[in-house]
Scaffold this active site. Structure first.
Site, PDB file in Angstrom:
ATOM      1  N   LEU A 127       0.909  -1.167  -0.001  1.00 28.42           N
ATOM      2  CA  LEU A 127       0.091  -0.051  -0.164  1.00 28.42           C
ATOM      3  C   LEU A 127       0.793   1.269  -0.049  1.00 28.42           C
ATOM      4  O   LEU A 127       1.783   1.311   0.844  1.00 28.42           O
ATOM      5  CB  LEU A 127      -0.907  -0.031   1.224  1.00 28.42           C
ATOM      6  CG  LEU A 127      -2.124  -1.410   1.567  1.00 28.42           C
ATOM      7  CD1 LEU A 127      -2.677  -1.118   2.654  1.00 28.42           C
ATOM      8  CD2 LEU A 127      -2.962  -1.068   0.277  1.00 28.42           C
ATOM      9  N   ASN A 166       0.444   3.950   1.231  1.00 28.41           N
ATOM     10  CA  ASN A 166       0.379   4.650   2.669  1.00 28.41           C
ATOM     11  C   ASN A 166       0.853   3.841   3.686  1.00 28.41           C
ATOM     12  O   ASN A 166       1.058   4.074   4.860  1.00 28.41           O
ATOM     13  CB  ASN A 166      -0.779   5.471   2.842  1.00 28.41           C
ATOM     14  CG  ASN A 166      -1.879   4.395   3.200  1.00 28.41           C
ATOM     15  OD1 ASN A 166      -1.916   3.125   2.605  1.00 28.41           O
ATOM     16  ND2 ASN A 166      -3.142   4.554   3.660  1.00 28.41           N
ATOM     17  N   CYS A 167       1.558   2.631   3.467  1.00 26.68           N
ATOM     18  CA  CYS A 167       1.996   1.959   4.473  1.00 26.68           C
ATOM     19  C   CYS A 167       3.439   2.066   4.764  1.00 26.68           C
ATOM     20  O   CYS A 167       4.392   2.058   3.980  1.00 26.68           O
ATOM     21  CB  CYS A 167       1.907   0.407   3.861  1.00 26.68           C
ATOM     22  SG  CYS A 167       2.731  -0.941   5.103  1.00 26.68           S
ATOM     23  N   ASP A 168       3.792   2.201   5.904  1.00 27.16           N
ATOM     24  CA  ASP A 168       5.118   2.745   6.363  1.00 27.16           C
ATOM     25  C   ASP A 168       6.133   1.774   6.167  1.00 27.16           C
ATOM     26  O   ASP A 168       7.243   2.169   5.801  1.00 27.16           O
ATOM     27  CB  ASP A 168       5.058   2.984   7.959  1.00 27.16           C
ATOM     28  CG  ASP A 168       4.476   4.282   8.264  1.00 27.16           C
ATOM     29  OD1 ASP A 168       4.260   5.377   7.436  1.00 27.16           O
ATOM     30  OD2 ASP A 168       4.046   4.508   9.399  1.00 27.16           O
ATOM     31  N   LYS A 178       7.031   1.863   2.588  1.00 28.28           N
ATOM     32  CA  LYS A 178       7.855   3.007   2.138  1.00 28.28           C
ATOM     33  C   LYS A 178       9.112   2.710   2.762  1.00 28.28           C
ATOM     34  O   LYS A 178      10.095   3.105   1.963  1.00 28.28           O
ATOM     35  CB  LYS A 178       7.498   4.095   3.067  1.00 28.28           C
ATOM     36  CG  LYS A 178       5.958   4.849   2.545  1.00 28.28           C
ATOM     37  CD  LYS A 178       5.443   6.070   3.219  1.00 28.28           C
ATOM     38  CE  LYS A 178       4.102   6.364   2.936  1.00 28.28           C
ATOM     39  NZ  LYS A 178       3.708   7.370   3.702  1.00 28.28           N
TER      40      LYS A 178
END
Length: 119
Positions: free
Chosen positions: A7, A9-11, A14
């Site tokens: 995803l 927006n998944c840390d 990233k």
């Protein structure tokens, strides 16, 4: 080319992307929410990582919010339906390598071994 599924927006996703960039490893990123995968892809991933229990993130908010009857799929067809409805249940990031192997999760040491980097 290596493909990283997750995803945007998944840390953890990233962190994995930043690691790949830092070591100059070419990859493609696929957001599983924006680009739904074919049901057969989920089955292939399940087979590669050791079963549905290994593929699914059962500590996620999505899993915890499922009604109890949805948490016990009895067949591949039921799992495929669940993942089609909730692709975010896949543990991430999921890494598909050029050789066809599938790996899950991110850690610095794990990626160093996987990509034979930093030696």
């Amino acid at each position: 080319m290596t493909t990283l599924y997750g995803l945007k927006n998944c840390d953890t996703c990233k962190k994995a992307q930043n690691w790949l960039k830092r070591f100059g490893i070419a990859y493609a990123f696929v957001d599983v929410r924006e680009s739904p995968q074919a049901p057969e892809t989920f089955v292939a991933w399940k087979d590669a990582v050791g079963g549905w229990d290994a593929l699914i993130n059962k500590s996620s908010t999505t899993w915890r919010n499922l009604p109890p009857n949805r948490k016990t799929p009895g067949s591949d067809a039921e799992w495929k339906l669940l993942l089609r409805e909730h692709p975010t249940l896949v543990k991430r990031p999921l890494v598909a390598m050029d050789d066809g192997s599938i790996h899950q999760g991110f850690s610095d040491n794990g990626f160093k071994k996987l990509f034979e980097a930093g030696k």
